[in-house]
Design a protein around this motif. Sequence first.
Motif, PDB file in Angstrom:
ATOM      1  N   TYR A 150      34.690 -54.681  15.061  1.00 48.55           N
ATOM      2  CA  TYR A 150      34.514 -53.283  14.668  1.00 48.55           C
ATOM      3  C   TYR A 150      33.220 -52.745  15.281  1.00 48.55           C
ATOM      4  O   TYR A 150      32.188 -53.426  15.249  1.00 48.55           O
ATOM      5  N   ARG A 151      33.311 -51.557  15.839  1.00 48.36           N
ATOM      6  CA  ARG A 151      32.138 -50.890  16.386  1.00 48.36           C
ATOM      7  C   ARG A 151      31.941 -49.578  15.634  1.00 48.36           C
ATOM      8  O   ARG A 151      32.841 -48.745  15.602  1.00 48.36           O
ATOM      9  N   ASP A 152      30.761 -49.461  15.002  1.00 47.82           N
ATOM     10  CA  ASP A 152      30.475 -48.295  14.173  1.00 47.82           C
ATOM     11  C   ASP A 152      31.575 -48.049  13.145  1.00 47.82           C
ATOM     12  O   ASP A 152      32.006 -46.920  12.900  1.00 47.82           O
ATOM     13  N   GLY A 153      32.054 -49.143  12.541  1.00 52.72           N
ATOM     14  CA  GLY A 153      33.004 -49.032  11.446  1.00 52.72           C
ATOM     15  C   GLY A 153      34.448 -48.814  11.841  1.00 52.72           C
ATOM     16  O   GLY A 153      35.305 -48.634  10.974  1.00 52.72           O
ATOM     17  N   ARG A 154      34.758 -48.848  13.138  1.00 57.37           N
ATOM     18  CA  ARG A 154      36.121 -48.665  13.604  1.00 57.37           C
ATOM     19  C   ARG A 154      36.563 -49.879  14.419  1.00 57.37           C
ATOM     20  O   ARG A 154      35.775 -50.438  15.195  1.00 57.37           O
ATOM     21  N   ARG A 155      37.844 -50.267  14.231  1.00 55.90           N
ATOM     22  CA  ARG A 155      38.319 -51.458  14.953  1.00 55.90           C
ATOM     23  C   ARG A 155      38.386 -51.158  16.448  1.00 55.90           C
ATOM     24  O   ARG A 155      39.153 -50.320  16.907  1.00 55.90           O
ATOM     25  N   TYR A 156      37.557 -51.907  17.174  1.00 51.14           N
ATOM     26  CA  TYR A 156      37.366 -51.659  18.603  1.00 51.14           C
ATOM     27  C   TYR A 156      38.168 -52.623  19.471  1.00 51.14           C
ATOM     28  O   TYR A 156      38.659 -52.256  20.535  1.00 51.14           O
ATOM     29  N   ALA A 157      38.304 -53.873  19.016  1.00 51.94           N
ATOM     30  CA  ALA A 157      39.026 -54.895  19.776  1.00 51.94           C
ATOM     31  C   ALA A 157      39.410 -56.022  18.844  1.00 51.94           C
ATOM     32  O   ALA A 157      38.881 -56.143  17.724  1.00 51.94           O
ATOM     33  N   ARG A 158      40.331 -56.858  19.294  1.00 56.88           N
ATOM     34  CA  ARG A 158      40.725 -58.021  18.511  1.00 56.88           C
ATOM     35  C   ARG A 158      41.200 -59.116  19.447  1.00 56.88           C
ATOM     36  O   ARG A 158      41.646 -58.868  20.566  1.00 56.88           O
ATOM     37  N   ALA A 159      41.100 -60.357  18.961  1.00 58.65           N
ATOM     38  CA  ALA A 159      41.541 -61.504  19.744  1.00 58.65           C
ATOM     39  C   ALA A 159      41.763 -62.675  18.805  1.00 58.65           C
ATOM     40  O   ALA A 159      41.159 -62.758  17.730  1.00 58.65           O
ATOM     41  N   THR A 160      42.647 -63.571  19.192  1.00 61.34           N
ATOM     42  CA  THR A 160      42.831 -64.792  18.408  1.00 61.34           C
ATOM     43  C   THR A 160      41.622 -65.695  18.623  1.00 61.34           C
ATOM     44  O   THR A 160      40.974 -65.668  19.674  1.00 61.34           O
ATOM     45  N   VAL A 161      41.309 -66.485  17.594  1.00 58.04           N
ATOM     46  CA  VAL A 161      40.174 -67.397  17.702  1.00 58.04           C
ATOM     47  C   VAL A 161      40.582 -68.663  18.461  1.00 58.04           C
ATOM     48  O   VAL A 161      41.747 -69.072  18.392  1.00 58.04           O
ATOM     49  N   PRO A 162      39.639 -69.259  19.175  1.00 56.52           N
ATOM     50  CA  PRO A 162      38.254 -68.822  19.387  1.00 56.52           C
ATOM     51  C   PRO A 162      38.185 -67.562  20.234  1.00 56.52           C
ATOM     52  O   PRO A 162      38.939 -67.429  21.206  1.00 56.52           O
ATOM     53  N   ALA A 163      37.299 -66.652  19.829  1.00 54.03           N
ATOM     54  CA  ALA A 163      37.214 -65.348  20.479  1.00 54.03           C
ATOM     55  C   ALA A 163      35.830 -65.128  21.066  1.00 54.03           C
ATOM     56  O   ALA A 163      34.827 -65.605  20.522  1.00 54.03           O
ATOM     57  N   VAL A 164      35.798 -64.407  22.169  1.00 47.34           N
ATOM     58  CA  VAL A 164      34.543 -64.007  22.810  1.00 47.34           C
ATOM     59  C   VAL A 164      34.643 -62.515  23.109  1.00 47.34           C
ATOM     60  O   VAL A 164      35.545 -62.088  23.823  1.00 47.34           O
ATOM     61  N   PHE A 165      33.727 -61.737  22.549  1.00 41.72           N
ATOM     62  CA  PHE A 165      33.718 -60.284  22.755  1.00 41.72           C
ATOM     63  C   PHE A 165      32.463 -59.887  23.527  1.00 41.72           C
ATOM     64  O   PHE A 165      31.351 -60.035  23.001  1.00 41.72           O
ATOM     65  N   PRO A 166      32.593 -59.384  24.740  1.00 38.46           N
ATOM     66  CA  PRO A 166      31.414 -58.868  25.450  1.00 38.46           C
ATOM     67  C   PRO A 166      30.884 -57.614  24.754  1.00 38.46           C
ATOM     68  O   PRO A 166      31.648 -56.713  24.407  1.00 38.46           O
ATOM     69  N   VAL A 167      29.582 -57.574  24.511  1.00 33.38           N
ATOM     70  CA  VAL A 167      28.917 -56.400  23.939  1.00 33.38           C
ATOM     71  C   VAL A 167      27.643 -56.163  24.751  1.00 33.38           C
ATOM     72  O   VAL A 167      27.189 -57.055  25.474  1.00 33.38           O
ATOM     73  N   PRO A 168      27.067 -54.968  24.666  1.00 34.79           N
ATOM     74  CA  PRO A 168      25.832 -54.711  25.417  1.00 34.79           C
ATOM     75  C   PRO A 168      24.756 -55.741  25.113  1.00 34.79           C
ATOM     76  O   PRO A 168      24.432 -56.000  23.959  1.00 34.79           O
ATOM     77  N   GLY A 169      24.233 -56.364  26.152  1.00 32.29           N
ATOM     78  CA  GLY A 169      23.162 -57.339  25.996  1.00 32.29           C
ATOM     79  C   GLY A 169      23.622 -58.761  25.793  1.00 32.29           C
ATOM     80  O   GLY A 169      22.796 -59.676  25.690  1.00 32.29           O
ATOM     81  N   GLY A 170      24.942 -59.004  25.724  1.00 28.44           N
ATOM     82  CA  GLY A 170      25.410 -60.369  25.516  1.00 28.44           C
ATOM     83  C   GLY A 170      26.862 -60.410  25.114  1.00 28.44           C
ATOM     84  O   GLY A 170      27.682 -59.613  25.567  1.00 28.44           O
ATOM     85  N   ARG A 171      27.178 -61.333  24.212  1.00 27.07           N
ATOM     86  CA  ARG A 171      28.566 -61.498  23.769  1.00 27.07           C
ATOM     87  C   ARG A 171      28.575 -62.043  22.342  1.00 27.07           C
ATOM     88  O   ARG A 171      27.612 -62.690  21.897  1.00 27.07           O
ATOM     89  N   LEU A 172      29.655 -61.775  21.637  1.00 25.41           N
ATOM     90  CA  LEU A 172      29.868 -62.316  20.300  1.00 25.41           C
ATOM     91  C   LEU A 172      30.890 -63.437  20.387  1.00 25.41           C
ATOM     92  O   LEU A 172      31.972 -63.245  20.941  1.00 25.41           O
ATOM     93  N   GLU A 173      30.549 -64.604  19.863  1.00 21.77           N
ATOM     94  CA  GLU A 173      31.435 -65.755  19.893  1.00 21.77           C
ATOM     95  C   GLU A 173      31.851 -66.106  18.465  1.00 21.77           C
ATOM     96  O   GLU A 173      31.003 -66.249  17.580  1.00 21.77           O
ATOM     97  N   VAL A 174      33.155 -66.246  18.266  1.00 23.40           N
ATOM     98  CA  VAL A 174      33.693 -66.519  16.934  1.00 23.40           C
ATOM     99  C   VAL A 174      34.687 -67.670  17.025  1.00 23.40           C
ATOM    100  O   VAL A 174      35.575 -67.669  17.883  1.00 23.40           O
ATOM    101  N   ALA A 175      34.550 -68.647  16.151  1.00 19.75           N
ATOM    102  CA  ALA A 175      35.486 -69.771  16.096  1.00 19.75           C
ATOM    103  C   ALA A 175      35.637 -70.205  14.649  1.00 19.75           C
ATOM    104  O   ALA A 175      34.726 -70.037  13.831  1.00 19.75           O
TER     105      ALA A 175
END
Length: 214
Positions: free
Chosen positions: A67-92
């Motif tokens: 979610y970006r600013d409270g709105r669903r921006y993207a989704r992926a099955t885990v393990p997931a990697v989301f590129p964001v400004p300045g880096g990435r979010l990793e979820v497993a």
Amino acid sequence: MLETWRREWAVRKIKPGDGRPLPRFRFWQLLSRSLLHLHLPGRTGPGYAVDVRRGGDSEGRVWADLYRDGRRYARATVPAVFPVPGGRLEVATSTFGLRRAHFVADDGTEHQLVPDPRSAEGRRARLDRRHPVLSRWIGVVSVLAVLVGVGLNLLQLAEPVSQIPPVTALVGTFESPVRLPLWANVALGLAAALGSTERALRLRYRWYLDAVGN
């Protein structure tokens, strides 16, 4: 090289979000939902949150929603990697909860995401802040429960496995020095599961300790 390929594969799985607002966390979701936020001192720009429904969908797939600013921006099955400004979010995830939820900056530094205070992870973090001594003892008991529960059950399992002819020919037979009644083995298994769950609430994962059962 392998790690780079895994990240690229995870990024290719990303699907665009539908813009729906982030649902409020409800108390009955404590055992099935994880919600974490990206909070970094001095960071400006859009706010990000990761929502994971650990029960999975009708096909058994576990999704991480960004979610970006409270709105669903993207989704992926885990393990997931989301590129964001300045880096990435990793979820497993693991069998018992979250295995990883981190922001990895472009320079390689890592910051664990902050759990929502209403979530199970957030409540466990609050206990750690308010009662650090009790929290440490709970952590110690969790590690012991995993080590003893998994260790003794594996020790007993090794005996019948060693009696399989190909295994016997390779390493010989093994006689377990421990023989516990069924109720004790069930209790040990439950204790190990509870210990692993408590560790997952703190995003504590070590392959040499938590890999069994995950």
